[in-house]
Scaffold this active site. Structure first.
Site, short mmCIF file in Angstrom:
data_model
loop_
_atom_site.label_atom_id
_atom_site.label_comp_id
_atom_site.label_asym_id
_atom_site.label_seq_id
_atom_site.Cartn_x
_atom_site.Cartn_y
_atom_site.Cartn_z
CG HIS A 231 28.84 -28.96 -92.12
ND1 HIS A 231 30.08 -30.07 -92.40
CD2 HIS A 231 27.77 -29.11 -93.02
CE1 HIS A 231 29.47 -30.51 -93.76
NE2 HIS A 231 28.42 -30.06 -93.95
CG HIS B 54 30.56 -26.02 -94.87
ND1 HIS B 54 31.05 -26.97 -94.72
CD2 HIS B 54 29.23 -26.24 -95.50
CE1 HIS B 54 30.58 -27.93 -95.07
NE2 HIS B 54 29.20 -27.81 -95.63
CG HIS C 178 23.07 -31.84 -94.25
ND1 HIS C 178 23.01 -30.95 -95.27
CD2 HIS C 178 24.40 -31.69 -93.89
CE1 HIS C 178 23.90 -30.67 -95.62
NE2 HIS C 178 24.92 -30.79 -94.77
CG HIS D 31 29.45 -31.40 -101.33
ND1 HIS D 31 28.16 -31.56 -101.85
CD2 HIS D 31 29.29 -31.81 -100.20
CE1 HIS D 31 27.36 -32.00 -100.86
NE2 HIS D 31 28.28 -32.31 -99.82
CE1 TYR E 254 24.32 -33.87 -97.07
CE2 TYR E 254 24.91 -34.38 -99.25
CZ TYR E 254 24.92 -33.54 -98.16
OH TYR E 254 25.56 -32.29 -98.10
CD GLU F 155 27.63 -33.88 -95.94
OE1 GLU F 155 27.54 -32.87 -95.16
OE2 GLU F 155 28.15 -33.72 -97.10
#
Ligand SMILES: [Fe+2]
Length: 310
Positions: free
Chosen positions: A155, A202, A217, A249, A258, A268
């Site tokens: 993503h 996501h 990112h 997260h 990260y 990431e």
């Protein structure tokens, strides 16, 4: 749900200061495969388990960030449908002929309300993932031994104004869903929007920023938390600047690290997260829980993570 429209982010074009330094970072340290050699002074990479010719493109420039990102859609005729849908939002599209981008079919190109150039294409030549399609086995001959053992581009997160307009376009034109959102506890306004067009928590996210076209990112999927720890070992070994060491997260529940490329672009590595369905309710975090929403192991909102973009 069958995933039948806009499938995934299939290409991110990243600007870097120095191609040799970038090759060391993306090729040797992360372990992406240089998968196409053009005569355009760009570097083309794919992740080991991707089938398409390339997914990351690097171009030398004196300003980091991204030139564009491109999503793959299932059918070429989808492009006309999207052109019409985008037109209803007042967004003008340009057609890019097949072959202008190497090994790629024709593309629809446009600028999102956040100021990002986005492309959509249906075809890109496939070079495979190192395994046959008949009796493929489970790993390529040499195994997954390269760098951080990335699977695929997962993503991206981009920043700009008008993120609510991006959301509306992704909902109405591309049939994406808001999986999660971060809102201000003071006025309820959306500060970050996470959107899925698949079973992933996501596929793309938007963070509110005053300046258009910012890049937060690109994320590479790993198979497991063991691989995340292996990536952390490599990050230490190669002195890669770390933004956030291994953590989890709240949003997406993915495990994460990260770090920065030599030009200051954030990368990431990511693994886990829940399965998203179109009927999964939108999860909302407010800014009283900003620490837990971003990094749940230490519940610490990180200024650099929220405000350093390229
Ligand atoms: Fe991410």
């Amino acid at each position: 749900m069958a995933i039948s429209g806009l499938l995934r982010c299939g290409e991110v074009a990243i600007r870097v200061f120095d191609l040799d330094e970038a090759r060391h970072h993306y090729g040797k340290c992360i372990g992406l495969i240089e998968s196409y050699e053009g005569d355009d002074d760009k570097i083309y990479y794919k992740c080991p388990d991707e089938h398409d010719q390339y997914s990351i493109v690097l171009r030398k420039d004196d300003k980091p960030g991204i030139d564009y990102f491109a999503f793959k859609t299932l059918k070429d005729e989808d492009l006309e449908v999207y052109e019409k849908g985008l037109g209803e939002f007042g967004i003008e599209c340009n057609w890019i002929e097949a072959g202008v981008y190497p090994k790629s079919g024709r593309r629809l190109a446009f600028t999102l309300p956040t100021g990002h150039e986005m492309h959509i294409y249906a075809h890109k030549e496939q070079v495979g993932n190192g395994m046959a399609t008949l009796n493929p086995g489970t790993i390529p001959d040499e195994g997954y031994i390269r760098g951080m053992r990335t699977v695929r581009v997962d993503h991206l997160l981009v920043g700009g104004p008008n993120i609510d307009q991006n959301r509306e376009i992704f909902e109405k034109v591309f049939d994406y869903k808001v999986s999660e959102q971060l809102i201000s506890h003071e006025d309820g306004s959306r500060l970050a929007i996470f959107m899925s067009g698949s079973n992933k928590p996501h596929d793309i996210a938007f963070i509110l920023q005053p300046e258009e076209g910012r890049f937060h990112h690109v994320s590479f999927l790993l198979d497991s938390v063991n691989d995340l720890y292996h990536a952390a070992d490599l990050i230490g070994k190669y002195n890669i600047p770390v933004d956030v060491p291994p953590n989890r997260h709240g949003v997406t529940r993915g495990a994460t690290i990260y770090f920065f490329d030599p030009s200051g672009n954030r990368n990431e590595v990511f693994t886990g997260g829940y399965v998203h369905y179109p009927d999964t309710p939108t999860l909302t975090w407010d800014t009283t829980e900003l620490g837990r929403a971003t990094f749940s192991h230490d519940n610490l909102p990180r200024e650099s993570f929220l405000n350093v973009l390229t």
